[in-house]
Write an enzyme that holds these catalytic residues in place. Structure first.
Site: not given
Length: 362
Positions: A193-194, A88
């Site tokens: 709510l991406g 990452k």
């Protein structure tokens, strides 16, 4: 681990186990931002994981996040059956700082340089705060990047695949709880709510679910209303009585307090690192709340990026692999029940079995 930036506090790293192969922490020569690229494991192959551009109070918080997220990617890629290790990258954006388009470009060029310094150990893609267009900028400095825009010959962003995997996991969780995969009439609470949460909400609404939703972005209320969903404030969303709680925002949402206040039968969502502490898995189990481990549920995006980027990729086959996430979730539920362990332990055992079977790479 190479530290190339001074710190006033390493509190974020205290007590965090270090099990990584390589970590580069550097200050971007163009952007001046602290960039962390963490390679947790290459046992199964080149590490793959997204690039996050996010605000943190201190750069050490960003480093700690990179360590946690990259370790989770090792589990995710292993359980997903990919020949990829875990990694990452995280770019620390100080609170109150807003980047111009030119500054964002500089940050991506710096990220590309940091990735290139690892000689192919890690490949990046879009994540929170980045997108396919920004990955095209990273490509100017390294070939170890995927998820480029289709116009640049890439496969685009993986949000559709991630949402599809979460939906398959929702069906598996409903089946485990109620003996039916029927969504219609089920009350589902979505926090966030991406790109993924929004897609998932639309799919669940179309399937007839009753939705209660929340997001830190109040501008999402119009979208929620269009779905016929009830809106509640972020700090109240976990109190709502429902069948499922679906966390789709940032990680760490399942604290001991939140778990104690949940009023649902199951938790299954897209957010990474949902458990604030590993002990949360046992706390959920003790409360009789069925938790679908996040690194299994949200693997659709990485499956898509890894397989769709291969030469002559069969996209129908890729979609089948994403849908099969639901089967893996069901297997984990069964193993946890039969062995008397948490779903986290069952998922980690599944990942460990594949990692143990792989020959260590030198």
């Amino acid at each position: 681990m190479t530290l190339t930036h001074p710190t006033t506090s390493l509190d974020a790293l205290i007590g965090l186990p270090f099990t990584h192969e390589r970590v580069v922490i550097t200050t971007g020569i163009r952007s001046g931002l602290v960039i962390t690229v963490a390679v947790h494991s290459t046992r199964l192959g080149q590490a793959l994981g997204g690039a996050r551009l996010w605000q943190y109070e201190n750069w050490t918080d960003a480093v700690a996040d990179a360590l946690r997220l990259s370790a989770a990617m090792t589990l995710k890629n292993a359980v997903a059956g990919l020949n990829r290790g875990g990694g990452k990258s995280v770019i620390h954006l100080p609170f109150g700082v807003e980047l111009s388009e030119a500054e964002r470009r500089d940050a991506m060029l710096d990220l590309g340089d940091a990735i290139e310094s690892l000689d192919g150990a890690y490949m990046t893609a879009e994540d929170v705060g980045t997108n396919a267009e920004l990955m095209a900028v990273v490509k100017e400095r390294t070939d170890h990047v995927c998820g480029l825009p289709a116009a640049s010959g890439g496969v685009g962003e993986p949000a559709d695949a991630t949402a599809a995997g979460v939906y398959a996991s929702v069906l598996a969780t409903l089946d485990a709880l109620f003996g039916s995969r029927e969504v219609s009439g089920r009350h589902i609470v979505i926090s966030g709510l991406g790109q993924v949460g929004g897609r998932l909400a639309a799919t669940l609404a179309a399937a007839g679910a009753r939705l209660t939703v929340s997001d830190v972005n109040l501008g999402k209320q119009e979208f929620a209303a269009g779905l016929g969903a009830e809106w509640v404030p972020v700090d109240e969303v976990h109190h709502v009585p429902a069948d499922l709680f679906v966390p789709c925002g940032l990680g760490g949402v399942l604290t001991a307090r939140v778990i104690g206040e949940l009023n649902v039968l199951g938790v299954v969502g897209a957010a990474n690192n949902q458990l604030a502490q590993p002990e949360g898995a046992a706390q959920l189990d003790a409360r009789g709340i069925l938790w679908a481990p996040d690194f299994v549920v949200n693997a659709g995006g990485v499956i898509y990026l890894a397989l769709a980027s291969e030469p002559n990729a069969d996209l129908a086959r890729v979609a089948e692999r994403v849908a099969a996430i639901g089967d893996v979730v069901a297997e984990i539920f069964t193993d946890a029940r039969e062995q008397g362990i948490t779903t986290l332990a069952a998922a980690e055992r599944l990942a460990a079995a594949r990692l143990d079977a792989a020959r260590p790479r030198r």
